[in-house]
Write a protein that holds these residues in place. Structure first.
Motif, PDB file in Angstrom:
ATOM      1  N   VAL A 225       0.862  -1.177   0.000  1.00 23.78           N
ATOM      2  CA  VAL A 225       0.000   0.000   0.000  1.00 23.78           C
ATOM      3  C   VAL A 225       0.902   1.231   0.000  1.00 23.78           C
ATOM      4  N   GLY A 226       0.569   2.191  -0.857  1.00 29.04           N
ATOM      5  CA  GLY A 226       1.296   3.455  -0.897  1.00 29.04           C
ATOM      6  C   GLY A 226       0.474   4.516  -0.190  1.00 29.04           C
ATOM      7  N   LEU A 227       1.019   5.069   0.878  1.00 29.94           N
ATOM      8  CA  LEU A 227       0.350   6.159   1.604  1.00 29.94           C
ATOM      9  C   LEU A 227       0.997   7.450   1.127  1.00 29.94           C
ATOM     10  N   GLN A 228       0.198   8.303   0.494  1.00 31.10           N
ATOM     11  CA  GLN A 228       0.799   9.467  -0.154  1.00 31.10           C
ATOM     12  C   GLN A 228       1.446  10.410   0.859  1.00 31.10           C
ATOM     13  N   GLY A 229       0.766  10.693   1.969  1.00 31.48           N
ATOM     14  CA  GLY A 229       1.373  11.553   2.984  1.00 31.48           C
ATOM     15  C   GLY A 229       1.376  13.028   2.639  1.00 31.48           C
ATOM     16  N   HIS A 230       0.330  13.495   1.935  1.00 27.73           N
ATOM     17  CA  HIS A 230       0.170  14.950   1.750  1.00 27.73           C
ATOM     18  C   HIS A 230      -0.526  15.470   2.998  1.00 27.73           C
ATOM     19  N   VAL A 231       0.236  16.021   3.929  1.00 28.47           N
ATOM     20  CA  VAL A 231      -0.351  16.371   5.222  1.00 28.47           C
ATOM     21  C   VAL A 231      -0.023  17.810   5.599  1.00 28.47           C
ATOM     22  N   SER A 232      -0.684  18.262   6.683  1.00 29.85           N
ATOM     23  CA  SER A 232      -0.348  19.552   7.293  1.00 29.85           C
ATOM     24  C   SER A 232       0.334  19.230   8.625  1.00 29.85           C
ATOM     25  N   THR A 233       0.437  20.223   9.489  1.00 32.37           N
ATOM     26  CA  THR A 233       1.062  19.927  10.788  1.00 32.37           C
ATOM     27  C   THR A 233       0.023  19.506  11.824  1.00 32.37           C
ATOM     28  N   GLU A 234      -1.240  19.364  11.384  1.00 34.89           N
ATOM     29  CA  GLU A 234      -2.272  18.901  12.328  1.00 34.89           C
ATOM     30  C   GLU A 234      -2.046  17.448  12.728  1.00 34.89           C
ATOM     31  N   ARG A 235      -2.647  17.069  13.834  1.00 36.71           N
ATOM     32  CA  ARG A 235      -2.477  15.693  14.338  1.00 36.71           C
ATOM     33  C   ARG A 235      -2.939  14.654  13.316  1.00 36.71           C
ATOM     34  N   LEU A 236      -2.352  13.480  13.401  1.00 39.21           N
ATOM     35  CA  LEU A 236      -2.779  12.354  12.569  1.00 39.21           C
ATOM     36  C   LEU A 236      -3.294  11.272  13.517  1.00 39.21           C
ATOM     37  N   PRO A 237      -4.589  11.303  13.853  1.00 39.43           N
ATOM     38  CA  PRO A 237      -5.083  10.344  14.851  1.00 39.43           C
ATOM     39  C   PRO A 237      -4.897   8.893  14.385  1.00 39.43           C
ATOM     40  N   GLY A 238      -4.437   8.076  15.309  1.00 36.87           N
ATOM     41  CA  GLY A 238      -4.313   6.637  15.028  1.00 36.87           C
ATOM     42  C   GLY A 238      -3.289   6.302  13.964  1.00 36.87           C
ATOM     43  N   PHE A 239      -2.274   7.138  13.810  1.00 35.51           N
ATOM     44  CA  PHE A 239      -1.287   6.945  12.739  1.00 35.51           C
ATOM     45  C   PHE A 239      -0.587   5.583  12.838  1.00 35.51           C
ATOM     46  N   ALA A 248      -0.468  -5.823   8.762  1.00 33.92           N
ATOM     47  CA  ALA A 248      -1.077  -7.087   9.201  1.00 33.92           C
ATOM     48  C   ALA A 248      -1.724  -7.843   8.033  1.00 33.92           C
ATOM     49  N   LEU A 249      -1.999  -7.138   6.944  1.00 27.40           N
ATOM     50  CA  LEU A 249      -2.556  -7.826   5.765  1.00 27.40           C
ATOM     51  C   LEU A 249      -1.456  -8.522   4.966  1.00 27.40           C
ATOM     52  N   GLY A 250      -0.214  -8.383   5.432  1.00 31.11           N
ATOM     53  CA  GLY A 250       0.898  -9.013   4.699  1.00 31.11           C
ATOM     54  C   GLY A 250       1.416  -8.126   3.577  1.00 31.11           C
ATOM     55  N   LEU A 251       1.079  -6.840   3.637  1.00 35.40           N
ATOM     56  CA  LEU A 251       1.513  -5.911   2.579  1.00 35.40           C
ATOM     57  C   LEU A 251       2.734  -5.115   3.027  1.00 35.40           C
ATOM     58  N   ASP A 252       3.581  -4.748   2.082  1.00 34.32           N
ATOM     59  CA  ASP A 252       4.579  -3.726   2.351  1.00 34.32           C
ATOM     60  C   ASP A 252       3.860  -2.384   2.456  1.00 34.32           C
ATOM     61  N   VAL A 253       4.474  -1.462   3.166  1.00 30.08           N
ATOM     62  CA  VAL A 253       3.910  -0.119   3.324  1.00 30.08           C
ATOM     63  C   VAL A 253       4.940   0.872   2.792  1.00 30.08           C
ATOM     64  N   LEU A 254       4.467   1.845   2.009  1.00 34.95           N
ATOM     65  CA  LEU A 254       5.374   2.850   1.436  1.00 34.95           C
ATOM     66  C   LEU A 254       4.783   4.234   1.667  1.00 34.95           C
ATOM     67  N   PHE A 255       5.624   5.190   1.965  1.00 38.75           N
ATOM     68  CA  PHE A 255       5.181   6.586   1.938  1.00 38.75           C
ATOM     69  C   PHE A 255       5.598   7.117   0.574  1.00 38.75           C
ATOM     70  N   THR A 256       4.627   7.535  -0.236  1.00 35.36           N
ATOM     71  CA  THR A 256       4.926   7.727  -1.662  1.00 35.36           C
ATOM     72  C   THR A 256       4.952   9.173  -2.138  1.00 35.36           C
ATOM     73  N   GLU A 257       4.325  10.107  -1.411  1.00 31.81           N
ATOM     74  CA  GLU A 257       4.233  11.480  -1.946  1.00 31.81           C
ATOM     75  C   GLU A 257       4.267  12.508  -0.806  1.00 31.81           C
ATOM     76  N   VAL A 258       5.199  12.367   0.095  1.00 27.03           N
ATOM     77  CA  VAL A 258       5.114  13.157   1.326  1.00 27.03           C
ATOM     78  C   VAL A 258       5.405  14.639   1.095  1.00 27.03           C
ATOM     79  N   ASP A 259       4.541  15.486   1.632  1.00 27.94           N
ATOM     80  CA  ASP A 259       4.846  16.900   1.819  1.00 27.94           C
ATOM     81  C   ASP A 259       4.033  17.394   3.014  1.00 27.94           C
ATOM     82  N   VAL A 260       4.530  18.429   3.680  1.00 28.89           N
ATOM     83  CA  VAL A 260       3.890  18.939   4.895  1.00 28.89           C
ATOM     84  C   VAL A 260       3.666  20.435   4.705  1.00 28.89           C
TER      85      VAL A 260
END
Ligand code: G3I
Length: 345
Positions: A225-239, A248-260
């Motif tokens: 799964v690719g998590l883009q990660g276009h975020v602000s400085t606000e909280r990320l509940p349950g990150f 847990a699904l057996g997937l790799d996790v990627l942060f793919t498009e991060v900016d803050v």
């Protein structure tokens, strides 16, 4: 004399073709812990800016072409494929020893008019999808190590499949088919489902998890799964808990498009001054630490080299300055924070 001439030509270049001349700062590269890579989104047209290109190659170990692999660029007319811009980015990356991730094979945006104007039968739509995936992945086989096969298929409010041409033409099975065609086209590539707003708990993450669980249950070849990660400085509940649910699904996790993004004034500078830059650095560190703490997290990509070339100010008026380098390519606190966090610090 020759030197003076060269300097003169270099100074003129910016005014002649509109490409700015900016100097790359000396930076120490990101060295993420474990088998992770750290990447950056690159635009082919900006590679003429030597400072931009040099900085990207110094700081990062991987590249995503920001727009060059989207349908409107790779198949601008029906059956006519063009890869010049994407080849340019890929060849440049490889000549600097960088890996390349491909973005994106199926998306509801940046499609050519000829495609969105079509009213194909289901059968014909499936043939179009297969042909595109086969041709594009085939062209880059062995040069692109992972692909966003389906991008942003889940809607924000209900977490159901978004209304897109592919959903209308083929039905929900279009997602399964895209991944199956991708596996056929390049059996060695890591195949990714990519989306935004799914790095925290909520309807969106629930919808993405539901889609991924269904794909796995049906034996569809999705690897990450690719998590883009276009975020602000606000909280990320349950990150953290959300990342663990994907793993847990057996997937790799990627942060793919991060900016803050942070609030900016008319000049594009953060209105919150140094405090805002410190908050931003903290948010980059949180995301990177989340990746490093998770064995399944294999990559972390920042969406652009510097603030002058970021998509954010256009999309979020009043916000911007979202990247680790400013518009003059100067290092911001976010870069050091990202480097330390990715290294496991
Ligand atoms: O290429 C033309 C250029 O010829 C023209 O002069 C210029 C004038 O505005 O526009 C250029 O095209 C723009 C293109 O970016 C290249 O800069 C498009 O208008 C603009 O819409 C396009 O925006 C891209 C956006 O996707 C499109 O939805 C952004 O660069 C790109 O960063 C952004 O990336 C997306 C990811 O693919 C998926 N996730 C969200 C992310 C941010 O929206």
């Amino acid at each position: 004399m020759v030197v003076a001439l060269l300097v003169g030509v270099a100074a003129l270049r910016g005014t002649l073709d509109g490409v700015p001349d900016r100097d790359a700062p000396a930076v120490s590269p990101l060295r993420p812990a474990g088998d992770r890579y750290a990447g950056v989104a690159i635009r082919a047209d900006l590679l003429d800016d030597e400072g931009y290109a040099e900085l990207a190659a110094r700081a990062y170990g991987a590249v995503t072409p920001e727009n060059e692999l989207k349908w409107e660029r790779t198949q601008p007319e029906r059956g006519r494929y063009t890869f010049d811009d994407a080849d340019r980015v890929v060849d440049w990356a490889r000549s600097h020893g960088m890996r390349v991730r491909g973005h994106a094979l199926v998306w509801h945006l940046q499609n050519p008019r000829w495609l969105t104007d079509l009213r194909p039968s289901r059968r014909r739509a499936i043939a179009l999808l297969r042909d595109h995936i086969r041709t594009v992945m085939g062209h880059f086989r062995g040069r692109i190590h992972e692909w966003d096969v389906v991008n942003e298929a889940v809607e924000d409010d209900r977490g159901a499949l978004r209304d897109t041409p592919w959903l209308r033409w083929i039905g929900p099975e279009y997602v399964d088919l895209a991944f199956r065609f991708a596996r056929e086209a390049d059996p060695r590539a890591r195949l990714v489902y990519n989306d935004y707003g799914a790095e925290q708990e909520g309807t969106k993450a629930d919808g993405v998890l539901r889609l991924l669980r269904g794909l796995k249950a049906r034996g569809v070849p999705v690897d990450a799964v690719g998590l883009q990660g276009h975020v602000s400085t606000e909280r990320l509940p349950g990150f953290t808990a959300t990342l663990e649910r994907y793993a847990a699904l057996g997937l790799d996790v990627l942060f793919t498009e991060v900016d803050v993004r942070v609030p900016v004034g008319g000049d594009g500078a953060p209105t919150g001054g140094e405090a805002a830059l410190a908050d931003q650095a903290g948010r980059y560190a949180t995301l990177a630490r989340g990746c490093v703490a998770l064995p399944a997290c294999k990559g972390f990509v920042v969406w652009g080299v510097d603030d002058a070339d970021s998509w954010v100010p256009e999309a979020y008026p009043g916000e911007g300055a979202a990247l680790p380098f400013d518009g003059d390519l100067r290092e911001k606190p976010a870069y050091g924070a990202l480097r330390d966090a990715l290294a496991g610090g």
